[in-house]
Design an enzyme around this catalytic site. Structure first.
Site, PDB file in Angstrom:
ATOM      1  N   GLY A  47     -17.601 -36.528  -9.036  1.00 40.68           N
ATOM      2  CA  GLY A  47     -17.944 -35.260  -9.916  1.00 40.68           C
ATOM      3  C   GLY A  47     -18.552 -35.705 -11.137  1.00 40.68           C
ATOM      4  N   GLU A 101     -14.816 -38.136 -17.393  1.00 38.93           N
ATOM      5  CA  GLU A 101     -14.346 -37.362 -16.320  1.00 38.93           C
ATOM      6  C   GLU A 101     -15.050 -36.227 -16.315  1.00 38.93           C
ATOM      7  OE1 GLU A 101     -13.241 -37.082 -13.437  1.00 38.93           O
ATOM      8  OE2 GLU A 101     -10.970 -37.375 -13.724  1.00 38.93           O
ATOM      9  N   LYS A 133      -9.535 -27.604 -18.847  1.00 38.14           N
ATOM     10  CA  LYS A 133      -8.874 -26.149 -18.368  1.00 38.14           C
ATOM     11  C   LYS A 133      -7.714 -26.425 -19.299  1.00 38.14           C
ATOM     12  CE  LYS A 133     -10.871 -25.159 -14.144  1.00 38.14           C
ATOM     13  NZ  LYS A 133     -10.484 -24.978 -12.417  1.00 38.14           N
ATOM     14  N   VAL A 156     -14.748 -23.738 -10.449  1.00 40.30           N
ATOM     15  CA  VAL A 156     -16.102 -23.835 -11.153  1.00 40.30           C
ATOM     16  C   VAL A 156     -17.066 -24.858 -10.039  1.00 40.30           C
ATOM     17  CG1 VAL A 156     -15.991 -23.199 -13.212  1.00 40.30           C
ATOM     18  CG2 VAL A 156     -15.463 -25.639 -12.889  1.00 40.30           C
ATOM     19  N   ASP A 162     -18.280 -29.691  -7.234  1.00 38.34           N
ATOM     20  CA  ASP A 162     -18.607 -29.251  -5.912  1.00 38.34           C
ATOM     21  C   ASP A 162     -17.309 -28.524  -5.441  1.00 38.34           C
ATOM     22  OD1 ASP A 162     -17.110 -31.266  -3.354  1.00 38.34           O
ATOM     23  OD2 ASP A 162     -16.951 -31.680  -5.346  1.00 38.34           O
ATOM     24  N   ARG A 168     -22.992 -29.577  -6.026  1.00 36.12           N
ATOM     25  CA  ARG A 168     -23.223 -30.668  -7.098  1.00 36.12           C
ATOM     26  C   ARG A 168     -24.611 -30.651  -7.852  1.00 36.12           C
ATOM     27  NH1 ARG A 168     -18.805 -33.866  -7.055  1.00 36.12           N
ATOM     28  NH2 ARG A 168     -17.790 -34.199  -5.280  1.00 36.12           N
TER      29      ARG A 168
END
Length: 178
Positions: A47, A101, A133, A156, A162, A168
């Site tokens: 990610g 991250e 979050k 999201v 993804d 992505r």
């Protein structure tokens, strides 16, 4: 414009222009904090690869980058366990390490990974996260030192994130419709 990925509908949430401006700000701050310290950016795949690439290009001081592959998601939910698919290959002892991250959701991945990194005795350890979050966070020790955006507890996609492998490549960030 709404998009559909698998069985979910997503709406535009944060545009690529706003993302780029925020990442530039993060890069400027990291550059100042790490001037002449040669930090190692440790990007978490899959990610964070888009965010890591853009952030790394905004760093204006000597730095290196490496990658680890961790996962704690299946579909759109966390599994509660962390799998390490590609581990540390760099020597971290005495290095200034910045973990990159894509999203801090529950914090499960980093809760398991941070102690492994600390065992390697880095000179310093910081965390740069594209998204956070706060409502979902379960581990108080998982805190972003450099944060792109705080977002609500909604799923999201886009900008490297993804849903079962898709989304992505979207330049903007999309949020699941209610």
């Amino acid at each position: 414009m709404e998009i559909e990925i698998h069985d979910k509908i997503f709406r535009p949430f944060i545009s690529s222009d706003i993302i780029a401006a925020r990442i530039r700000e993060m890069g400027d701050r990291i550059t100042e904090d790490y001037r002449d310290k040669n930090p190692l950016f440790l990007a978490v795949l899959n990610g964070a690869f888009v965010f890591a690439a853009d952030l790394f290009r905004c760093i204006d001081t000597p730095a290196t980058v490496s990658f680890v592959r961790l996962s704690s998601y299946a579909g759109d939910a966390t599994t509660g366990t962390v799998a390490i698919h590609l581990g540390l290959t760099e020597k971290l002892e005495g290095r200034h390490v910045i973990i990159v991250e894509d999203i801090i959701d529950t914090g499960t991945t980093l809760h398991h990974f941070l102690p492994l990194v600390r065992k390697e005795n880095p000179a310093s350890l910081k965390l740069a996260a594209f998204l956070v979050k706060p409502e979902s966070l379960r581990y108080s020790e998982v805190r972003a030192d450099y944060s792109g955006f705080e977002i609500p507890d909604k799923f999201v996609v886009g900008y490297g994130l993804d849903y079962d492998g898709l989304g992505r490549n979207l330049p903007d960030l999309y949020q699941q419709a209610d």
